[in-house]
Design a protein around this motif. Structure first.
Motif, short mmCIF file in Angstrom:
data_model
loop_
_atom_site.label_atom_id
_atom_site.label_comp_id
_atom_site.label_asym_id
_atom_site.label_seq_id
_atom_site.Cartn_x
_atom_site.Cartn_y
_atom_site.Cartn_z
N SER A 185 42.89 16.47 25.38
CA SER A 185 42.98 15.14 25.97
C SER A 185 43.03 15.27 27.49
N MET A 186 43.02 14.14 28.20
CA MET A 186 43.11 14.17 29.66
C MET A 186 44.43 14.79 30.13
N THR A 187 45.44 14.76 29.29
CA THR A 187 46.76 15.25 29.70
C THR A 187 46.77 16.76 29.87
N LYS A 188 45.92 17.48 29.15
CA LYS A 188 45.94 18.94 29.26
C LYS A 188 45.64 19.40 30.69
N PRO A 189 44.56 18.95 31.34
CA PRO A 189 44.36 19.35 32.74
C PRO A 189 45.42 18.77 33.68
N PHE A 190 45.99 17.64 33.31
CA PHE A 190 47.07 17.07 34.12
C PHE A 190 48.26 18.03 34.18
N THR A 209 44.19 19.22 38.71
CA THR A 209 43.66 18.54 37.51
C THR A 209 42.15 18.72 37.43
N ALA A 210 41.46 18.57 38.56
CA ALA A 210 40.01 18.76 38.56
C ALA A 210 39.63 20.18 38.18
N ALA A 211 40.36 21.16 38.68
CA ALA A 211 40.04 22.57 38.41
C ALA A 211 40.20 22.91 36.93
N HIS A 212 41.08 22.18 36.23
CA HIS A 212 41.34 22.46 34.81
C HIS A 212 40.66 21.46 33.88
N ALA A 213 40.00 20.44 34.46
CA ALA A 213 39.47 19.34 33.65
C ALA A 213 38.42 19.79 32.65
N LEU A 214 37.65 20.81 32.99
CA LEU A 214 36.60 21.30 32.10
C LEU A 214 37.03 22.50 31.27
N ASP A 215 38.27 22.95 31.47
CA ASP A 215 38.78 24.14 30.79
C ASP A 215 37.85 25.33 30.99
N TYR A 216 37.41 25.48 32.23
CA TYR A 216 36.44 26.50 32.59
C TYR A 216 37.06 27.50 33.57
#
Length: 448
Positions: free
Chosen positions: A195-200, A84-91
């Motif tokens: 939203s927060m769900t995307k990195p989740f 989730t952290a790795a995807h949280a910024l969509d980077y």
């Protein structure tokens, strides 16, 4: 053998003793980029909330490291948090219709640490997960995003399960159960982008893969034809019912990773915006444009890209990641699109919001053979207050794409920027990751 059994046979005996160096180099870049974006995203609200939730549920297991810090957790929970952290910024990196490394790397790190494997084993596991993901998604000619499926969440779950089944040394029978079980645990909706769900989706896919493999290792069963059955994984996900459920696999004969590779992001936004950002930044710099110089911005993208970029008047940094309006506004106002711009404060600035109405989005039906969810090219046209018409021309690939990759110094620069003020020796971690295959164990590799 059916598709599920062919995949299982590949997992159990892939015939790859040493990963070819050109493939290993791509995989190392995936580990480097994912760990960098994981560090950058570690304090995002979604990650903090997730850590609090998991601390209440399971606070005693200490199998794997969380976010390169002193905390440890059950391996599935570590994979969930780290993914989730790795995807949280969509980077994080892009390929195969989604974000392979943000699922594969956290899953492999968590289980690899628990198992005490070395860096070479981690690279082999990644390759197997990538190849299985590529095999499955290539069997459908229609883009899953248009149906509402996020491939990172759905194909990532099965790909990561394949990687971990190999890492755990499962024989073909249990590997098949792991893959089939992962198919039932896979999910992710495009409607939750921004939203927060995307990195989740990414973290949940990594965690589900851990659970699927560990259950299969205990003897938990699933259907032997779950991938190819008429009510199975491929058929259920297929946007138009055209998935190939019967053909033999290419696994072990070719390496998809050498064709599709990994595209490293230079901007912390949905990859569907990156070609247009490149074009806008180039025009802005070349013509020394200011916001008051521009009356209209016309951007042409693929129809699937447009459908993903759903937020036309974003109010937060999360919403802005899926907004072509914001991408063009940031490029024009700040002349950069970085972590500093993807904040609630910058998005809400009046001069940023004022640019949104200038954008006109057009779509084309062309398809990129390398990245089928994108058009063959994107294009940016600007009309100025002086009546001039500026044109980026057709933009084929953004810099950082697998076909125009970042050099190692550029990748290092991004990693160090992501590490920011984190209390680690970021340069030393980068160097260890750059020599991943020589690491005697993953735990030492990630020591802060």
């Amino acid at each position: 053998m059916g598709l599920t059994q062919q995949i299982a046979a590949y997992i159990a005996s892939p015939g790859i003793d040493a990963v070819p160096e050109d493939a290993a180099a791509i995989i190392r870049s995936g580990f480097i980029d994912t760990i960098g974006t994981m560090i950058a995203g570690c304090e995002e609200p979604a990650v903090r909330l997730l850590r609090a939730q998991l601390a209440e549920r399971r606070g005693t297991a200490e199998e794997a490291t969380v976010l390169l810090g002193p905390d440890r957790a059950y391996s599935a929970d570590a994979a969930l948090i780290n993914g989730t952290a790795a995807h949280a910024l969509d980077y994080d990196d892009v390929a195969l219709g989604g974000h392979p490394s943000t699922v594969l790397v956290p899953a492999i790190l968590a289980e690899g640490e628990r198992l005490g494997v070395d860096g070479a084993a981690a690279i082999r596991a990644y390759l197997i997960g990538y190849e299985v993901w590529g095999e499955l998604i290539a069997r459908d000619p229609d883009p899953h995003h248009r149906k509402g499926w996020h491939p990172t969440g759905v194909f990532g779950t099965v790909g990561a399960a394949a990687a971990l089944a190999h890492l755990n040394g499962l024989e073909a029978g249990r590997a098949a159960h792991a893959v089939a079980l992962a198919g039932s645990m896979a999910s992710g909706l495009v409607a939750n982008f921004g939203s927060m769900t995307k990195p989740f989706h990414a973290g949940r896919a990594a965690a589900a893969a851990v659970e699927a493999v560990r259950l299969a290792a205990r003897g938990f069963t699933a259907s032997p034809d779950a991938m190819e059955h008429h009510a199975g994984f491929l058929a259920a996900l297929s946007p138009a019912g055209r998935a190939d459920r019967e053909g033999s696999v290419a696994l072990g004969r070719t390496l998809r990773i050498l064709d599709a590779g990994l595209s490293i992001k230079r901007y912390p936004m949905c990859y569907a915006t990156h070609r247009a950002i490149d074009g806008m930044l180039a025009l802005t710099a070349r013509e020394n444009l200011r916001p008051e110089d521009v009356t209209e911005i016309a951007v042409t993208v693929g129809a699937t890209q447009a459908s993903m970029l759903r937020n036309h008047r974003p109010a937060t940094g999360l919403e802005a990641k899926f907004s072509l309006e914001f991408a063009m506004a940031a490029a024009l106002v700040a002349r950069r699109v970085g972590l500093t711009e993807l904040t609630d404060g910058f998005v809400a600035r009046p001069e940023v919001q004022a640019q949104f109405d200038k954008l006109r989005i057009g779509t084309v039906d062309t398809q990129c053979p390398v990245e089928p969810i994108f058009a063959l090219t994107d294009r940016v046209r600007i009309r100025t207050t002086a009546g001039r018409e500026l044109d980026s021309g057709e933009i084929r690939f953004p810099h950082g794409n697998a076909k125009d990759p970042l050099a190692l110094p550029e990748l290092r620069e991004k990693f160090l920027d992501c590490a920011g003020a984190a209390p680690i020796d970021a340069g030393a971690v980068f160097d260890r990751l750059a020599g991943l295959e020589r690491a005697p164990r993953l735990a030492g590799l990630l020591a802060a």
